[in-house]
Design a protein around this motif. Structure first.
Motif, PDB file in Angstrom:
ATOM      1  N   LEU A 111       0.962  -1.308  -0.061  1.00  0.00           N
ATOM      2  CA  LEU A 111       0.014  -0.135  -0.428  1.00  0.00           C
ATOM      3  C   LEU A 111       1.073   1.348   0.267  1.00  0.00           C
ATOM      4  O   LEU A 111       0.194   2.727  -0.282  1.00  0.00           O
ATOM      5  CB  LEU A 111      -0.884  -0.404   1.510  1.00  0.00           C
ATOM      6  N   GLU A 158      -8.460   5.291   4.563  1.00  0.00           N
ATOM      7  CA  GLU A 158      -9.525   4.807   4.259  1.00  0.00           C
ATOM      8  C   GLU A 158      -9.641   3.627   3.982  1.00  0.00           C
ATOM      9  O   GLU A 158     -10.582   2.961   4.005  1.00  0.00           O
ATOM     10  CB  GLU A 158      -8.968   5.382   2.635  1.00  0.00           C
ATOM     11  N   ARG A 159      -8.633   2.587   5.343  1.00  0.00           N
ATOM     12  CA  ARG A 159      -8.146   1.495   5.397  1.00  0.00           C
ATOM     13  C   ARG A 159      -8.771   1.468   6.650  1.00  0.00           C
ATOM     14  O   ARG A 159      -7.712   1.782   8.061  1.00  0.00           O
ATOM     15  CB  ARG A 159      -7.258   0.800   4.489  1.00  0.00           C
ATOM     16  N   GLU A 181     -15.892  -7.645  -2.206  1.00  0.00           N
ATOM     17  CA  GLU A 181     -14.123  -7.551  -2.477  1.00  0.00           C
ATOM     18  C   GLU A 181     -13.711  -6.537  -1.535  1.00  0.00           C
ATOM     19  O   GLU A 181     -12.986  -5.884  -1.286  1.00  0.00           O
ATOM     20  CB  GLU A 181     -14.661  -6.649  -3.690  1.00  0.00           C
ATOM     21  N   GLU A 182     -14.327  -5.780  -0.464  1.00  0.00           N
ATOM     22  CA  GLU A 182     -14.374  -4.341   0.064  1.00  0.00           C
ATOM     23  C   GLU A 182     -13.102  -5.295   1.332  1.00  0.00           C
ATOM     24  O   GLU A 182     -12.922  -4.332   2.225  1.00  0.00           O
ATOM     25  CB  GLU A 182     -14.734  -3.734   0.572  1.00  0.00           C
ATOM     26  N   GLU A 198      -3.685  -7.339  -5.165  1.00  0.00           N
ATOM     27  CA  GLU A 198      -4.899  -6.620  -6.034  1.00  0.00           C
ATOM     28  C   GLU A 198      -5.849  -6.590  -4.672  1.00  0.00           C
ATOM     29  O   GLU A 198      -6.312  -5.736  -4.658  1.00  0.00           O
ATOM     30  CB  GLU A 198      -5.132  -7.401  -7.008  1.00  0.00           C
ATOM     31  N   GLN A 199      -6.082  -7.796  -4.344  1.00  0.00           N
ATOM     32  CA  GLN A 199      -7.377  -7.893  -3.244  1.00  0.00           C
ATOM     33  C   GLN A 199      -6.671  -6.760  -1.907  1.00  0.00           C
ATOM     34  O   GLN A 199      -8.152  -6.550  -1.780  1.00  0.00           O
ATOM     35  CB  GLN A 199      -7.346  -9.644  -2.752  1.00  0.00           C
ATOM     36  N   GLN A 201      -5.005  -3.838  -2.590  1.00  0.00           N
ATOM     37  CA  GLN A 201      -5.249  -2.867  -2.853  1.00  0.00           C
ATOM     38  C   GLN A 201      -6.998  -2.627  -2.370  1.00  0.00           C
ATOM     39  O   GLN A 201      -7.449  -1.483  -2.670  1.00  0.00           O
ATOM     40  CB  GLN A 201      -4.955  -2.476  -3.747  1.00  0.00           C
ATOM     41  N   SER A 202      -8.284  -3.402  -3.137  1.00  0.00           N
ATOM     42  CA  SER A 202      -9.214  -2.752  -2.887  1.00  0.00           C
ATOM     43  C   SER A 202      -9.523  -3.155  -1.934  1.00  0.00           C
ATOM     44  O   SER A 202     -11.031  -2.924  -1.727  1.00  0.00           O
ATOM     45  CB  SER A 202      -9.706  -3.671  -4.757  1.00  0.00           C
ATOM     46  N   ALA A 203      -9.684  -3.756  -0.897  1.00  0.00           N
ATOM     47  CA  ALA A 203      -9.642  -3.793   0.627  1.00  0.00           C
ATOM     48  C   ALA A 203     -10.049  -2.239   1.509  1.00  0.00           C
ATOM     49  O   ALA A 203      -9.405  -1.466   1.108  1.00  0.00           O
ATOM     50  CB  ALA A 203      -9.502  -4.841   0.925  1.00  0.00           C
ATOM     51  N   ARG A 204     -11.468  -2.737   1.916  1.00  0.00           N
ATOM     52  CA  ARG A 204     -10.915  -1.103   2.612  1.00  0.00           C
ATOM     53  C   ARG A 204     -11.058  -2.423   4.323  1.00  0.00           C
ATOM     54  O   ARG A 204     -10.648  -1.209   5.163  1.00  0.00           O
ATOM     55  CB  ARG A 204     -12.724  -1.266   3.098  1.00  0.00           C
TER      56      ARG A 204
END
Ligand code: 13P
Ligand code: SF4
Length: 347
Positions: A111, A158-159, A181-182, A198-199, A201-204
């Motif tokens: 990240l 954001e996470r 997916e979040e 990728e997972q 990066q798209s996770a919150r």
């Protein structure tokens, strides 16, 4: 020593120490122990009581992470005592500071800027995990305030990295409209947690792969069987249960929330409860005009069951001399910031 003698002696010592002594008891303690508690509560209520107490001696009937949190929140001149120091919480042991530090660094490689990630730990965690969260701007949460703490965490960045209970994390995220997916689960025993960059990066919300063995015992079939046996029954579980179980129930909440739910239910209600069985049996005895049944057949938290009146008496006889809870200096300040942040958020 006979139980009547134990009982008489505990009563004498409580009288002798008066307001100098505060006995806190978690709702999962057995009847023969919790009868001596000056205050009963869920993890949040007990942490708050410990922080506010003026007593010189705080005796905590519960598991280690609860007594440790009380130690961290109490004043330095107060003594916090845990009658059974070996009574830990297996879920709390599923994460520790070195493991979280490794995960944090691996997530940082993907990240880049970790300032936008807030670590949140469930109070059922090791003191080192709390210290990590405190020193990285994060907070503790309990099952009664996880939504509020998550909202606070998302107001900062954001996470969220949520440890150690994936189920409380997933249930809370779901309530806040975060799913699919979040949400990813990070397995600390696999490279990069067993997920792809990728997972991540798209996770919150990144959930630690931890769980409570008592609450993961409950199954969807148990809920269906309860509803088939008693179509009008209400079903409530603790949010440490997996998401698919919670989705089938009427409600979910902390131990104190469950108690209030049963008390508020109309007379004559049949209520199935999915949590530790000692609490369910006590509720059934206390509310004779409602029928409170355990979901499934048996759900004992072995470590909560380790406290006995004799263990309590032994620490009271030598009050301040044995089973004192201590927290390493390296963890104390960080854990205190994470816990006080929770108390501030939930004021
Ligand atoms: P509560 O904070 O709801 O009392 O939960 C503590 C616990 O350990 C549940 O398993
Ligand atoms: Fe830990 Fe589960 Fe026991 Fe609660 S019921 S103290 S989470 S093992």
């Amino acid at each position: 020593m006979r139980s009547q003698q134990i009982h008489t002696r505990i009563a004498e010592l409580k009288l002798q120490y008066g307001e100098e002594l505060l006995i806190l008891g978690h709702h999962y303690q057995s009847d023969d122990v919790i009868q001596y508690a000056d205050l009963r509560g869920d993890s949040f209520q007990l942490a708050r009581e410990a922080a506010a107490s003026k007593a010189r001696y705080i005796v905590f009937c519960g598991v280690r992470f609860m007594a440790e949190s009380a130690r961290v929140l109490a004043r330095e001149d107060q003594l916090v005592i845990h009658p059974v120091p070996e009574a830990g919480c297996p879920m709390a042991d599923m994460a520790d500071r070195p493991a979280i530090e490794r995960a944090w660094s691996a997530l940082g490689d993907v990240l880049g800027d970790m300032n936008a990630v807030t670590p949140v730990t469930y109070v059922n965690s090791d003191v080192g995990t709390k210290a990590f969260c405190g020193t990285h701007g994060g907070a503790v949460c309990t099952s009664s305030n996880a939504e509020r703490v998550l909202d606070w965490a998302f107001s900062r960045g954001e996470r969220v990295l949520f440890a150690p209970d994936q189920h409380l994390g997933r249930n809370t995220a779901f309530k806040r409209g975060i799913s699919g997916e979040e949400v990813v689960v990070y397995d600390p025993f696999r490279p990069l947690g067993g997920v792809t960059p990728e997972q991540i990066q798209s996770a919150r919300i990144i959930l630690w792969q931890g769980h409570c063995c008592v609450h993961t015992y409950f199954t969807e079939d148990m809920v269906r069987e309860a509803r088939a046996a008693e179509p009008k029954a209400l079903v409530i579980v603790h949010p440490e249960c997996p998401r698919e179980i919670v989705a089938l129930c009427d409600d979910a909440g902390s131990t104190s929330y469950i108690i209030d739910y049963c008390r508020r239910a109309p007379e004559g209600s049949v209520i199935y409860v999915g949590t530790e069985e000692k609490l369910v049996a006590r509720l059934n005895a206390e509310l004779p005009d409602r029928e409170i049944r355990l979901l499934g057949r048996s759900s004992i938290c072995n470590t909560m069951s380790m406290s006995t009146p004799l263990a309590l008496l032994e620490v009271l006889e030598d009050l301040g001399q044995r089973n004192l809870v201590e927290v390493a200096d390296a963890d104390a300040a960080g854990a205190r910031s994470a816990l006080t942040r929770m108390l501030d958020i939930c004021r």
